[in-house]
Scaffold this active site. Structure first.
Site, PDB file in Angstrom:
ATOM      1  N   GLU A  49       0.870  -1.181   0.000  1.00  0.00           N
ATOM      2  CA  GLU A  49       0.000   0.000   0.000  1.00  0.00           C
ATOM      3  C   GLU A  49       0.901   1.222   0.000  1.00  0.00           C
ATOM      4  O   GLU A  49       1.697   1.414   0.913  1.00  0.00           O
ATOM      5  CB  GLU A  49      -0.930   0.013   1.220  1.00  0.00           C
ATOM      6  CG  GLU A  49      -2.140  -0.887   1.057  1.00  0.00           C
ATOM      7  CD  GLU A  49      -3.198  -0.703   2.136  1.00  0.00           C
ATOM      8  OE1 GLU A  49      -3.002   0.142   3.042  1.00  0.00           O
ATOM      9  OE2 GLU A  49      -4.217  -1.406   2.083  1.00  0.00           O
ATOM     10  N   ASP A  60      -5.687   9.768   9.943  1.00  0.00           N
ATOM     11  CA  ASP A  60      -4.410   9.203  10.365  1.00  0.00           C
ATOM     12  C   ASP A  60      -3.927   9.764  11.683  1.00  0.00           C
ATOM     13  O   ASP A  60      -4.178  10.921  12.012  1.00  0.00           O
ATOM     14  CB  ASP A  60      -3.343   9.468   9.291  1.00  0.00           C
ATOM     15  CG  ASP A  60      -3.525   8.551   8.094  1.00  0.00           C
ATOM     16  OD1 ASP A  60      -3.460   7.319   8.289  1.00  0.00           O
ATOM     17  OD2 ASP A  60      -3.757   9.060   6.983  1.00  0.00           O
TER      18      ASP A  60
END
Ligand code: PLP
Lengths: 270, 412
Positions: A49, A60
């Site tokens: 990824e 995040d």
């Protein structure tokens, strides 16, 4: 068949757990990211990824935020990420790569242009964190037309009815978010994750992989036991944070940064 | 639940938006991580039910009257009118609300929703600190835990409001990431919400964020325009010819404009922060600056200041409450529909209007509201003396006197 489906189907048949590292493209520089990607493949990664850096990554935690900040400070754009992919592909035609990021850079590039670019540079899947299925129709269609998978998340807060609809639009693999929170937080208890994953299992034939909060061999083993594979993000990004941005890192340092991925592969193979 | 084959960006909308999924034409929508989807869907369902419940609105009206002090006056500003030498200038006095700005209209409403949902913990983002104060205030009143995210830069420039929030029992969390201003505070609040989604209600302070926020914040702010409409008909015997409001995220402006959208004879002006001037690039004016494209941030699609790679740009304004790279999606729609004209006032023009309003009217305006006054003075001078302009005085400037003093080289 797409590279992504080929690899995940084969893993499912062979009973091999998918090991999926996440790193931010351009952190600390595009050159280092490319070396890291090849190293990760050697270490036993099945899929990579590759994060598209974004200035406002609101899903995040601090580790990946800082990774994105380093990549942006190094001047990394979405075009650069595609160039990096092209270079990686010229040496590695086999390992699937999923671009993971936020919608705004893709919107500004334009869906048509984005689809053309990612298809030309050899990307296999796209995961846009802040693009839920309801808002995904246009981009998903375009990507499907060029045989690129669109991957969606299922969270602990996702209802079963909604999960069913997500599995219908998701391709490649289904990403189960192990916890309520942002990337890099602490895992919630394994039992509730196990229950959710088995519910999802009844809804889809897609591989189900678990991410967010997997940070050591122990959590890799616990989570892979109840799923088809694991994603390791923040733990890898914090190891990468120790590398020099100046391209003078040695291959030893690159190897050190990805130690956890080798350890995870070894443990999974036992 | 979603229809997997619909393309929500395309249907036609009138000025009645949003549609079920929160779209104002191509703008708005829900762009958040999966963890937050159930929370925004639950909020949309609860709000839909509450908004049809007359008891809900009775409690809201009661609080606005007895706690906030509404209705706020529509005041004729004789000496500002005289300064401009044109249209008659009226001020809608949101600065007289409890806590000193329009922000409280929204926090009162959302606090009622939080109560209805049984949430025990409130979070908010704040720029100028006005929304943080208004949130801390309602949280104190309901006995709920309150955490306010505020950019480290804004904590510096709005110190009195930081202390006020603390006095009210809120925890002010300094946000050190990114540009350390309002947008970063909003990122951090979204992260908190995703982590504590079970017991936490997120009170967003403007008409931005994912659906249903742009809708419900607008509905809670529309009291401004509804009162203005009634007061204008009483006091002026006609609707105003023009409305002027500053636009940060756009909540005071939409609250003023929305009840007049169908009155085609009423012109509307949204005044953005021109900072050092639109031509310098140092501003916070996504609607009025040239060459700004729509993008996606904080849960919705809207005009957004970003570089060519899609990274969100740092904005600049003397006023913390306008220092935001995006704008509520309904404003983007109203811009495209050409129903509202979006313009900008520079830092310098706003500072001048701040002093003019203080010295001529004895009203110290918020620096945000000073942008609206600055443009209104220009506009009035081009209009006839039998015409009327209503300026939304969105807040008072007590919070800004340190900033003004600092800019003028005075230490307090
Ligand atoms: C007094 C005042 N006016 C205006 C604003 C801008 O917000 P909005 O555009 O949502 O009204 C603020 C924000 O903090 C404010 O404090």
């Amino acid at each position: 068949m797409s590279r992504l489906r080929e690899v995940s189907d084969k893993a499912l048949t062979d009973g091999r757990k998918l090991l999926i590292p996440y790193l931010v493209a351009g952190d600390p520089s595009l050159g280092v990211t490319e070396k890291l990607m090849h190293q990760l493949v050697q270490d036993g990664a099945d899929i990579i990824e590759l994060g598209i850096p974004f200035s406002d990554p609101s899903s995040d935690g601090p580790v990946i935020q800082l990774g994105a900040e380093r990549a942006i400070a190094a001047g990394t754009s979405l075009i650069d990420v595609c160039d990096l992919m092209r270079r990686f592909r010229s040496k590695n035609p086999a390992t699937p790569v999923v671009l993971m990021g936020y919608l705004n850079p893709i919107e500004l590039m334009g869906y048509e242009e984005f689809t053309k670019n990612v298809s030309e540079c050899g990307v296999d899947g796209v995961l846009v964190v802040d693009m839920p299925p309801t808002e995904s129709f246009d981009l998903r269609q375009r990507l499907q037309d060029v045989d690129i998978d669109t991957i969606f998340l299922v969270a602990p807060t996702t209802s079963v009815e909604r999960a069913k609809l997500i599995t219908q639009v998701c391709s490649g693999y289904l990403y189960y978010v192990s916890l309520k929170g942002v990337t890099g937080a602490a895992l919630s208890d394994a039992n509730s994750i196990r229950t959710r994953v088995s519910q999802l299992r009844a809804l889809t034939k897609l591989p189900i992989v678990i991410g967010f909060g997997i940070k050591d061999v122990d959590s890799v083993l616990r989570m892979s036991e109840i799923s088809d594979g694991v994603i390791i993000g923040s733990a890898l990004v914090s190891a990468i944070a120790k590398l020099s941005p100046h391209g003078d890192e040695t291959s030893k340092e690159i190897e050190t940064a990805t130690q956890l991925i080798r350890d995870a592969r070894d443990a999974l193979n036992v | 639940m979603f229809d997997q084959n619909s393309n929500p960006g395309s249907p036609e909308h009138d000025l009645e938006g949003p549609d079920k999924l929160g779209h104002f034409g191509p703008y708005g929508g829900v762009f958040v991580g999966e963890t937050l989807i159930s929370a925004v869907e639950e909020l949309a369902a609860v709000y839909e039910e509450a908004s049809k419940d007359s008891a809900f609105w009775e409690e809201y009206d009661h609080d606005l009257q007895h706690y906030v002090g509404r209705p706020s006056p529509l005041y004729f500003a004789a000496r500002l009118t005289n300064l401009a030498q044109g249209a008659q200038i009226f001020l809608k006095r949101e600065d007289l609300n409890h806590t000193g700005a329009h922000k409280v209209n929204n926090t009162i409403g959302q606090a009622l929703l939080a109560k209805r949902m049984g949430k025990t913990r409130i979070i908010a983002e704040t720029g100028a600190g006005q929304h943080g104060v208004a949130t801390a205030t309602v949280a104190a009143r309901l006995g709920l835990d309150c955490f306010v995210y505020m950019g480290a830069e804004d904590i510096q420039r709005q110190a009195p409001n930081v202390y006020r929030m603390k006095l009210l029992g809120a925890t002010v969390v300094s946000v050190e990431s990114g540009s350390r201003t309002l947008k970063d505070a909003m990122n951090e609040a979204l992260r908190d919400w995703a982590t504590n989604v079970d017991n936490t209600y997120y009170i967003i302070g403007t008409v931005a964020g994912p659906h249903p926020y742009p809708l419900l914040v607008r509905d809670f702010q529309c009291i401004i325009g509804r009162e203005t409409r009634k007061q204008a008909l009483d006091q002026l015997k006609s609707l105003p010819d023009a409305l002027v409001a500053c636009v940060g995220g756009g909540s005071n402006a939409i609250g003023m404009f929305h009840p007049f959208l169908k009155d085609s004879e009423v012109a509307m002006y949204g005044v953005e922060a021109g900072g050092d001037g639109l031509e310098t690039g140092r501003h916070a004016a996504p609607l009025s600056a040239e060459g700004v494209s729509p993008g996606v941030l904080h849960g919705n699609r809207t005009y957004l200041m970003a570089d060519q790679n899609g990274q969100i740009l740092e904005t600049h304004s003397v006023s913390a409450g306008l220092d935001y790279p995006g704008v509520g999606p309904e404003h983007s729609w109203l811009k495209d529909m050409k129903r509202v004209k979006y313009v900008a006032a520079t830092d310098k023009e706003a500072m001048q209007a701040f002093h003019d309003t203080t010295q001529l009217e004895g009203i110290i305006p918020a620096l945000e509201s000073s942008h609206a006054v600055a443009y209104a003075l220009k506009l009035a001078s081009k209009m006839r003396s039998d015409q009327n302009i209503v300026v939304n005085m969105s807040g008072r400037g007590d919070k800004d006197i340190e900033t003004v003093a600092r800019l003028e080289g005075i230490s307090l």
